[in-house]
Design a protein around this motif. Structure first.
Motif: not given
Length: 116
Positions: A70-99
């Motif tokens: 996210t840091a590069a995205y906001f820098a390109e817009l000239g916007v100060e941002a708090f989070y340099p990156s965002v990580s989303v951790v999730f569990q996949l229990r049904a691999p045959e489904e679309h996530h």
């Protein structure tokens, strides 16, 4: 091209627009929390990334991490941002489904959910 079984979409809620040009990585995490890179890409003009996994690759049951540069995205817009990156951790229990894991993003906050 077929769609990856794991996809994402980023909406910049501060601008009311898709977040195009954001670099994203997808990792499979082991029991120790260490990641193995499975795919990477950049969101398109609609803020979507439909091809995170190479064609024909199916995920397995387990824990995964999407990391958004996210840091590069906001820098390109000239916007100060708090989070340099965002990580989303999730569990996949049904691999045959679309996530689908959308990210609602602004310079000082974010939220996510399991989409369809």
């Amino acid at each position: 091209m077929s769609q990856s079984p794991i996809t994402t979409h980023i909406l910049d809620t501060s601008r009311g627009r898709p977040a195009a040009g954001v670099h994203v990585t997808l990792e499979h995490l082991n029991d120790a929390g260490e990641g193995t890179l499975l795919g990477r890409g950049v969101t398109d003009a609609d803020g979507r990334l439909r091809d995170l996994l190479p064609g024909g690759v199916r995920p397995s049951v387990g824990t995964y991490r999407l990391t958004f540069a996210t840091a590069a995205y906001f820098a390109e817009l000239g916007v100060e941002a708090f989070y340099p990156s965002v990580s989303v951790v999730f569990q996949l229990r049904a691999p045959e489904e679309h996530h689908h894991v959308p990210l609602l993003l602004n310079p000082f906050g974010y939220s996510t959910y399991r989409g369809s």
